[in-house]
Design a protein around this motif. Structure first.
Motif, PDB file in Angstrom:
ATOM      1  N   GLU C 187      63.281  65.417  98.417  1.00 17.23           N
ATOM      2  CA  GLU C 187      61.843  65.368  98.140  1.00 17.23           C
ATOM      3  C   GLU C 187      61.415  63.968  97.701  1.00 17.23           C
ATOM      4  O   GLU C 187      60.417  63.427  98.190  1.00 17.23           O
ATOM      5  N   PHE C 188      62.188  63.377  96.789  1.00 21.35           N
ATOM      6  CA  PHE C 188      61.730  62.104  96.228  1.00 21.35           C
ATOM      7  C   PHE C 188      61.967  60.925  97.174  1.00 21.35           C
ATOM      8  O   PHE C 188      61.161  59.998  97.215  1.00 21.35           O
ATOM      9  N   TYR C 189      63.060  60.972  97.931  1.00 25.39           N
ATOM     10  CA  TYR C 189      63.234  59.902  98.915  1.00 25.39           C
ATOM     11  C   TYR C 189      62.177  59.988 100.013  1.00 25.39           C
ATOM     12  O   TYR C 189      61.682  58.983 100.505  1.00 25.39           O
ATOM     13  N   LEU C 190      61.827  61.226 100.372  1.00 20.09           N
ATOM     14  CA  LEU C 190      60.775  61.386 101.375  1.00 20.09           C
ATOM     15  C   LEU C 190      59.450  60.847 100.841  1.00 20.09           C
ATOM     16  O   LEU C 190      58.707  60.154 101.545  1.00 20.09           O
ATOM     17  N   LEU C 191      59.190  61.142  99.576  1.00 19.64           N
ATOM     18  CA  LEU C 191      57.964  60.634  98.952  1.00 19.64           C
ATOM     19  C   LEU C 191      57.976  59.101  98.950  1.00 19.64           C
ATOM     20  O   LEU C 191      56.978  58.453  99.285  1.00 19.64           O
ATOM     21  N   ALA C 192      59.141  58.531  98.573  1.00 16.36           N
ATOM     22  CA  ALA C 192      59.247  57.072  98.563  1.00 16.36           C
ATOM     23  C   ALA C 192      59.008  56.519  99.968  1.00 16.36           C
ATOM     24  O   ALA C 192      58.276  55.539 100.154  1.00 16.36           O
ATOM     25  N   ALA C 193      59.605  57.179 100.977  1.00 11.92           N
ATOM     26  CA  ALA C 193      59.413  56.736 102.366  1.00 11.92           C
ATOM     27  C   ALA C 193      57.938  56.752 102.721  1.00 11.92           C
ATOM     28  O   ALA C 193      57.417  55.816 103.332  1.00 11.92           O
ATOM     29  N   ALA C 194      57.239  57.833 102.305  1.00  9.86           N
ATOM     30  CA  ALA C 194      55.809  57.933 102.604  1.00  9.86           C
ATOM     31  C   ALA C 194      55.048  56.781 101.948  1.00  9.86           C
ATOM     32  O   ALA C 194      54.152  56.188 102.563  1.00  9.86           O
ATOM     33  N   CYS C 195      55.421  56.462 100.683  1.00  9.64           N
ATOM     34  CA  CYS C 195      54.752  55.347  99.999  1.00  9.64           C
ATOM     35  C   CYS C 195      54.970  54.037 100.756  1.00  9.64           C
ATOM     36  O   CYS C 195      54.032  53.272 100.989  1.00  9.64           O
ATOM     37  N   TYR C 196      56.244  53.779 101.129  1.00 12.14           N
ATOM     38  CA  TYR C 196      56.528  52.564 101.894  1.00 12.14           C
ATOM     39  C   TYR C 196      55.709  52.541 103.183  1.00 12.14           C
ATOM     40  O   TYR C 196      55.162  51.513 103.571  1.00 12.14           O
ATOM     41  N   TYR C 197      55.626  53.694 103.828  1.00 18.67           N
ATOM     42  CA  TYR C 197      54.935  53.757 105.112  1.00 18.67           C
ATOM     43  C   TYR C 197      53.460  53.402 104.939  1.00 18.67           C
ATOM     44  O   TYR C 197      52.897  52.642 105.731  1.00 18.67           O
ATOM     45  N   VAL C 198      52.862  53.919 103.869  1.00 20.67           N
ATOM     46  CA  VAL C 198      51.442  53.637 103.635  1.00 20.67           C
ATOM     47  C   VAL C 198      51.246  52.134 103.350  1.00 20.67           C
ATOM     48  O   VAL C 198      50.346  51.495 103.910  1.00 20.67           O
ATOM     49  N   ILE C 199      52.105  51.572 102.506  1.00 21.59           N
ATOM     50  CA  ILE C 199      51.987  50.133 102.209  1.00 21.59           C
ATOM     51  C   ILE C 199      52.172  49.329 103.498  1.00 21.59           C
ATOM     52  O   ILE C 199      51.448  48.367 103.774  1.00 21.59           O
ATOM     53  N   ASN C 200      53.141  49.765 104.298  1.00 17.47           N
ATOM     54  CA  ASN C 200      53.409  49.121 105.576  1.00 17.47           C
ATOM     55  C   ASN C 200      52.174  49.150 106.486  1.00 17.47           C
ATOM     56  O   ASN C 200      51.798  48.141 107.085  1.00 17.47           O
ATOM     57  N   LEU C 201      51.531  50.317 106.566  1.00 18.41           N
ATOM     58  CA  LEU C 201      50.326  50.427 107.405  1.00 18.41           C
ATOM     59  C   LEU C 201      49.240  49.497 106.890  1.00 18.41           C
ATOM     60  O   LEU C 201      48.544  48.831 107.674  1.00 18.41           O
ATOM     61  N   ALA C 202      49.110  49.432 105.552  1.00 17.32           N
ATOM     62  CA  ALA C 202      48.096  48.554 104.969  1.00 17.32           C
ATOM     63  C   ALA C 202      48.385  47.097 105.344  1.00 17.32           C
ATOM     64  O   ALA C 202      47.482  46.338 105.707  1.00 17.32           O
ATOM     65  N   MET C 203      49.668  46.720 105.273  1.00 18.36           N
ATOM     66  CA  MET C 203      50.023  45.340 105.620  1.00 18.36           C
ATOM     67  C   MET C 203      49.740  45.049 107.091  1.00 18.36           C
ATOM     68  O   MET C 203      49.265  43.969 107.448  1.00 18.36           O
ATOM     69  N   GLU C 204      50.028  46.022 107.934  1.00 24.65           N
ATOM     70  CA  GLU C 204      49.748  45.822 109.361  1.00 24.65           C
ATOM     71  C   GLU C 204      48.254  45.637 109.603  1.00 24.65           C
ATOM     72  O   GLU C 204      47.842  44.844 110.446  1.00 24.65           O
ATOM     73  N   TRP C 205      47.467  46.388 108.832  1.00 22.99           N
ATOM     74  CA  TRP C 205      46.020  46.285 108.972  1.00 22.99           C
ATOM     75  C   TRP C 205      45.547  44.881 108.577  1.00 22.99           C
ATOM     76  O   TRP C 205      44.774  44.247 109.282  1.00 22.99           O
ATOM     77  N   VAL C 206      46.057  44.414 107.430  1.00 28.09           N
ATOM     78  CA  VAL C 206      45.700  43.063 106.977  1.00 28.09           C
ATOM     79  C   VAL C 206      46.140  42.031 108.023  1.00 28.09           C
ATOM     80  O   VAL C 206      45.401  41.100 108.361  1.00 28.09           O
ATOM     81  N   GLN C 207      47.350  42.234 108.541  1.00 28.35           N
ATOM     82  CA  GLN C 207      47.875  41.298 109.539  1.00 28.35           C
ATOM     83  C   GLN C 207      46.942  41.198 110.751  1.00 28.35           C
ATOM     84  O   GLN C 207      46.640  40.114 111.231  1.00 28.35           O
ATOM     85  N   ARG C 208      46.484  42.361 111.214  1.00 25.82           N
ATOM     86  CA  ARG C 208      45.577  42.347 112.371  1.00 25.82           C
ATOM     87  C   ARG C 208      44.290  41.596 112.051  1.00 25.82           C
ATOM     88  O   ARG C 208      43.783  40.829 112.853  1.00 25.82           O
ATOM     89  N   LYS C 209      43.768  41.837 110.833  1.00 22.21           N
ATOM     90  CA  LYS C 209      42.540  41.149 110.413  1.00 22.21           C
ATOM     91  C   LYS C 209      42.735  39.632 110.450  1.00 22.21           C
ATOM     92  O   LYS C 209      41.901  38.887 110.969  1.00 22.21           O
ATOM     93  N   ILE C 210      43.858  39.201 109.855  1.00 24.32           N
ATOM     94  CA  ILE C 210      44.109  37.760 109.775  1.00 24.32           C
ATOM     95  C   ILE C 210      44.274  37.177 111.173  1.00 24.32           C
ATOM     96  O   ILE C 210      43.712  36.137 111.496  1.00 24.32           O
ATOM     97  N   GLU C 211      45.013  37.880 112.001  1.00 23.78           N
ATOM     98  CA  GLU C 211      45.232  37.377 113.354  1.00 23.78           C
ATOM     99  C   GLU C 211      43.918  37.206 114.102  1.00 23.78           C
ATOM    100  O   GLU C 211      43.727  36.250 114.830  1.00 23.78           O
ATOM    101  N   ARG C 212      43.027  38.168 113.894  1.00 24.50           N
ATOM    102  CA  ARG C 212      41.744  38.075 114.573  1.00 24.50           C
ATOM    103  C   ARG C 212      40.985  36.832 114.110  1.00 24.50           C
ATOM    104  O   ARG C 212      40.424  36.102 114.893  1.00 24.50           O
ATOM    105  N   ARG C 213      41.051  36.607 112.787  1.00 28.52           N
ATOM    106  CA  ARG C 213      40.338  35.447 112.261  1.00 28.52           C
ATOM    107  C   ARG C 213      40.933  34.138 112.805  1.00 28.52           C
ATOM    108  O   ARG C 213      40.203  33.235 113.187  1.00 28.52           O
TER     109      ARG C 213
END
Lengths: 210, 256, 218
Positions: C187-213
């Motif tokens: 349960e807790f490793y899965l939760l940790a994985a989900a947290c990493y995944y969300v942070i990862n998605l956020a970083m990808e989003w920022v990356q796309r923004k920066i690349e566009r700029r």
């Protein structure tokens, strides 16, 4: 110092074995993943994309922990070695999926059109025209994936597989000679990576068109 | 449909990409042995029409018939695959950028499909390759890879590759447009030879002189419609439509 | 044993705190790796031979060995020479140096691909070699290199999980703490994985923004 060499050599051999098994499983997963991502069925495409996104979006260490420590809760009982190979193999497979897919879709559209106008079926085209060409493009980037995977086997130290990093860590603790132990393990890793790199370069030359 | 169809018959061909209509209700028939040229500026829809004949660019409306069989039938995926591969084996196509298989020699390029689809033995395939490559004057380079050939040589191998399937119909999509000027003639020469053998051909081209000398009929297309068609002697010398005249005049100026 | 996710809420504080640490460590190490990457690239390309060659060897060694091994070296090695850093500082330094080497590779390639004429133009204006590098060449190279460095930073986020092994209470170790109390690893490793995944998605989003700029200003 001399006393530790045999342990390091043994550990290096285990690292090699782990790398080979992981690479084989990774290539299998990568081929299946790429096939799914390029499938004409939307469900398979979605599953392939989800596999790549989730595996690449989370740390390999956590994936290993879920499999090794969490597995028994859902009835998967693996020893550390098995969990390590499966966990890292599935992980490497996600990166290889993208490598293989990239090599396939980069083949010029004209090649597909020419094949189809001759009357070749999708499979015949894949097998005779697209794959032989993309295989040549894949060798080098797959080599990069394999290089990363060799280094990733170090993660198995965290689930107590007695590979190189675990051995180094153990003797750093007992000898208080971190630099020497690091150098020893480092040199062994470099040898493994160097030999693999030469192998990849040889294969890459071999498959190129004259 | 049981009525008599021509060898190649296109009925009410319509094609759009989103809101852009590239073919607007085109009908065309070609008799066996006839050579038809299609001219027009880029974006006129001439390549799209040609590529609809073997369903490489499927039409969004209308029908294509070849020798009494409808090419663009609506079938299940599996049945369509079987049907279209059968049809395409009868239609040779030559592309602007050759699209030779770079990992195969000229011989292998020519023999791959016949071996795979018609079950030719290696000996039969070799004989076929020699025959077809000889016909296009490329016998000497039979074991060369495409990267070792000039553009004109590549295109001649590509023609041999298409002919090796013994097609009933040949489609040429700007076969000489990507070639250096001095290499155009060797490809035209091969196409003339095919014309003498009464191969049915549909040729999309921007070479008016060539079209005038080999084609039985020439179509001028503009903005997705056939503006004018007729024997080259009439169409090139005495066009009835202003758009045709305009195009030919511009083209003549460009050539000078 | 089965799964029981109802234990999670009780430990959510620990996990969220772990997330905060993971983000903090990632950002700190990213900044270090970016600055370090530029410095390393300039050394590898322009320093005198006696410095450059050993330095390149050091880079080669870092790229050929696992990060985990490097973390052990830094954490235990610094203690040996009398520097007792908190684990999280050692973790940031380890991650930062490791990725600085990778970033340096990218930046070196980018610097070499900046047009020679740029350096010459700067020199004819009277700038010194160092000034020309600093004001003209490096800024252009950095711009070209931001998209691939973004990929490195996303890799850094995931590799930050490794510092749990030297005892930094980031997300992975926080999950392990919760597991220690509940014996619920899945349960807790899965939760940790989900947290990493969300942070990862956020970083990808920022990356796309920066690349566009960037693609606009080039």
């Amino acid at each position: 110092m001399l006393k530790v060499y045999p342990f390091f050599l043994e550990a290096a051999w285990l690292t090699v074995l782990l790398s080979i098994l992981t690479a084989l499983l990774g290539l299998t997963c990568g081929a299946l993943g790429a096939a799914a991502r390029l499938s004409r069925f939307a469900l398979l495409r979605f599953l392939g994309a989800a596999y790549v996104s989730v595996i690449r979006g989370t740390p390999a260490l956590i994936q290993l922990f879920i499999l090794y420590f969490g597995g028994p809760q859902i009835g998967i009982q693996l020893d550390a070695f098995e969990a390590g190979v499966i966990g890292l193999g599935v992980n490497a497979g996600a990166y290889m999926t993208e490598t293989i897919r990239g090599a396939i879709i980069s083949i010029d559209k004209g090649q597909r059109e020419a094949s189809r106008t001759l009357g070749l079926s999708q499979w015949q085209m894949m097998y005779k025209v697209v794959l032989p060409q993309s295989a040549r493009l894949m060798v080098r980037p797959l080599g990069v994936n394999i290089n990363a995977l060799i280094k990733a086997t170090a993660l198995l130290a965290a689930i107590s597989v007695v590979e190189l990093t675990y051995t180094a860590q153990r003797y750093i603790g007992s000898t208080y000679k971190p630099f020497e132990m690091f150098l020893l393990a480092g040199v062994l890793y470099m040898i493994i990576i160097y030999v693999t790199g030469r192998g990849i370069a040889w294969l890459d030359r071999k498959v190129q068109i004259t | 449909m049981t009525d008599q169809t021509n060898f190649v018959e296109i009925r009410h061909a319509q094609k759009s990409f989103g809101t852009l209509e590239v073919l607007k209700d085109i009908s065309l028939s070609v008799e066996r042995g006839q050579i038809v040229g299609i001219i027009g500026s880029s974006g006129s829809g001439k390549s799209t029409l040609l590529r609809a004949i073997n369903d490489l660019d499927p039409l969004t409306g209308g029908e294509v018939w070849l020798d009494g069989v409808q090419v663009n039938q609506a079938l299940s995926h599996r049945q369509y695959e079987k049907h279209i591969n059968q049809m395409r084996q009868q239609v040779g196509m030559v592309f602007q950028h050759f699209n030779l298989f770079p990992h195969m020699t000229a011989r292998e390029n020519v023999t791959m499909a016949p071996k795979m689809l018609k079950g030719l033995s290696q000996a039969e395939a070799d004989k076929l390759a020699e025959e077809q490559l000889d016909k296009v004057g490329m016998l000497e380079r039979i074991d060369y890879y495409p990267s070792q050939l000039s553009g004109g040589q590549k295109q001649r191998v590509a023609i041999a590759r298409a002919l090796a399937m013994k097609p009933k119909l040949m489609l040429f999509d700007e076969a000489t447009s990507a070639l250096d000027p001095e290499l155009v003639e060797e490809v035209n020469h091969v196409m003339r030879k095919l014309a003498e053998e009464h191969m049915t051909m549909i040729i999309v081209t921007h070479e008016m002189d060539f079209a005038a000398s080999v084609c039985d009929r020439v179509l001028f297309m503009d903005q997705g419609v056939v503006v004018e068609e007729g024997p080259p002697s009439l169409l090139f010398t005495n066009p009835t439509q202003t758009r045709t005249r305009e195009f030919l005049r511009k083209h003549l100026e460009g050539a000078k | 044993m089965g799964l029981d996710f109802s234990v999670i809420p009780k430990y959510i504080d620990i996990i969220l705190l772990g997330c905060a640490w993971t983000i903090g460590i990632t950002v700190a190490a990213a900044i270090l790796s970016f600055a370090g990457g530029i410095v390393f690239a300039v050394i590898a390309l322009y320093a005198p031979w006696l410095i450059r060659q050993p330095f390149r060897f050091f880079e080669w060694l870092f790229m050929g060995t696992p990060l985990l091994l490097q973390l052990f070296l830094i954490y235990f090695g610094l203690v040996q020479i009398g520097i007792d850093l908190p684990a999280f500082v050692a973790g940031i330094i380890g991650l930062g140096l490791h990725f600085a080497v990778y970033n340096s590779e990218l930046i070196q390639t980018a610097i070499l691909s900046v047009d020679k004429g740029q350096m010459e133009a700067a020199r004819t204006l009277g700038l010194s070699r160092t000034e020309a590098l600093r004001k003209v060449v490096v800024p252009q190279a950095v711009r070209a290199v931001i998209p691939p460095i973004g990929n490195n930073m996303i890799a850094l986020l995931k590799d930050s999980a490794l510092v749990s092994v030297i005892g930094v209470s980031e997300l992975t170790l926080s999950a392990q703490r919760a597991i220690g109390a509940t014996y619920r690893p899945f349960e807790f490793y899965l939760l940790a994985a989900a947290c990493y995944y969300v942070i990862n998605l956020a970083m990808e989003w920022v990356q796309r923004k920066i690349e566009r700029r960037i693609s606009i200003s080039r």
